[in-house]
Design an enzyme around this catalytic site. Structure first.
Site, PDB file in Angstrom:
ATOM      1  N   PRO A  29       7.954 -31.916  35.384  1.00 37.02           N
ATOM      2  CA  PRO A  29       6.606 -32.437  35.676  1.00 37.02           C
ATOM      3  C   PRO A  29       5.559 -31.398  36.053  1.00 37.02           C
ATOM      4  O   PRO A  29       5.065 -31.353  37.187  1.00 37.02           O
ATOM      5  CB  PRO A  29       6.869 -33.403  36.837  1.00 37.02           C
ATOM      6  CG  PRO A  29       8.041 -32.808  37.553  1.00 37.02           C
ATOM      7  CD  PRO A  29       8.904 -32.194  36.480  1.00 37.02           C
ATOM      8  N   CYS A  30       5.185 -30.575  35.084  1.00 42.36           N
ATOM      9  CA  CYS A  30       4.146 -29.584  35.351  1.00 42.36           C
ATOM     10  C   CYS A  30       2.793 -30.246  35.603  1.00 42.36           C
ATOM     11  O   CYS A  30       1.880 -29.613  36.149  1.00 42.36           O
ATOM     12  CB  CYS A  30       4.054 -28.590  34.195  1.00 42.36           C
ATOM     13  SG  CYS A  30       3.828 -29.319  32.576  1.00 42.36           S
ATOM     14  N   HIS A  31       2.657 -31.533  35.235  1.00 40.35           N
ATOM     15  CA  HIS A  31       1.394 -32.239  35.476  1.00 40.35           C
ATOM     16  C   HIS A  31       1.140 -32.470  36.963  1.00 40.35           C
ATOM     17  O   HIS A  31       0.022 -32.806  37.358  1.00 40.35           O
ATOM     18  CB  HIS A  31       1.405 -33.595  34.744  1.00 40.35           C
ATOM     19  CG  HIS A  31       2.550 -34.483  35.107  1.00 40.35           C
ATOM     20  ND1 HIS A  31       3.784 -34.380  34.505  1.00 40.35           N
ATOM     21  CD2 HIS A  31       2.661 -35.483  36.026  1.00 40.35           C
ATOM     22  CE1 HIS A  31       4.604 -35.291  35.022  1.00 40.35           C
ATOM     23  NE2 HIS A  31       3.951 -35.963  35.960  1.00 40.35           N
TER      24      HIS A  31
END
Length: 274
Positions: free
Chosen positions: A243-245
């Site tokens: 989850p780089c978001h």
């Protein structure tokens, strides 16, 4: 040293390193060029760039060697092209920067069999690709994007064909019903040791929460490496699942996203609502 002066000094150091890359300049040589002690330069450079002058030079050298290898040059020729004395030094650079040997990089997917499947998500069309080990790529697509072309660029020597494997099926099921699979989704992650460290840290961020780049850098024990962390996040090959978001700027702004800032806002808003 004033902020503007610091910027100009580090910019001069970067220009010098790039211009002298084939000569592999020492820290002393770089420091002399910008008029600082090597200890002062080391501290300023690391604070501003996120990596040391030596690490930055290693990166440039490896990028030069990658260009030579992609053109079909031997590893020895690539070493000489990049200003290195031989195969052993090139090997050490690649292990440090790329997390693989020069020979493995030159193969880039040779012998790898990849199947890919496109599907719809709440955040737009996506393609998931699976190797013999597990999911090696999951990206969101724009309207005109070709999934096959994307994968060919990432794995130019792999055998790529449409299809869906066990792990890819679990991915599509997850995006359809949002239930954690009964069995884990296997991942085939290929990156440097630093990238892998950052991607694993991303997996520990809870759904609906956000952390700053600096916080993530501190979490992996490298508080001065915020910029390098940002670069590793931008190279994340597995959208959403890694989850780089959930990483934002230190001032609370959303920041960039490999698959577009609008999609990032939608994903984070959706997670927060859940």
């Amino acid at each position: 040293m004033q902020e503007q002066d610091t910027y100009q000094t580090i910019a001069r150091a970067i220009r010098f390193i790039r211009a002298q890359q084939e000569e592999q300049p020492s820290l002393d040589a770089i420091a002399t060029h910008v008029g600082l002690s090597k200890f002062h330069l080391q501290r300023l450079f690391t604070e501003c760039v996120g990596v040391s002058p030596k690490a930055y030079l290693q990166y440039l050298t490896t990028e030069s060697a990658k260009t030579s290898l992609s053109a079909g040059r031997s590893t020895l020729a690539a070493a000489y092209d990049s200003g290195l004395s031989g195969n052993s030094r090139l090997h050490a650079h690649f292990l440090k920067v790329e997390g693989c040997t020069p020979g493995a990089y030159r193969l880039r997917g040779q012998g790898l069999q990849i199947t890919y499947h496109t599907f719809s998500t709440a955040f737009g069309r996506a393609v998931v690709a699976e190797s013999q080990i597990g999911v090696c790529s999951l990206v969101f697509l724009e309207e005109d994007d070709s999934p096959a072309e994307h994968l060919s660029a990432a794995f130019p020597k792999a055998q790529i064909r449409p299809g869906i494997g066990v792990h890819s099926q679990r991915v599509t099921d997850f995006f359809r019903n949002w239930k954690t699979p009964d069995r884990p989704i296997g991942l085939d992650l290929r990156g440097t040791s630093f990238q892998l460290q950052v991607w694993k840290a991303l997996l520990r961020i809870p759904t609906g929460q956000a952390v700053a780049y600096g916080d993530l850098a501190r979490a992996i024990g490298k508080p001065a490496a915020s910029r390098a962390v940002g670069t590793a996040i931008g190279s994340n090959p597995i959208a959403y699942l890694i989850p780089c978001h959930r990483v934002i700027r230190g001032d609370g702004q959303s920041g960039g996203y490999r698959w577009g800032p609008e999609r990032k806002a939608i994903i984070n808003g959706w997670e927060a609502a859940r």
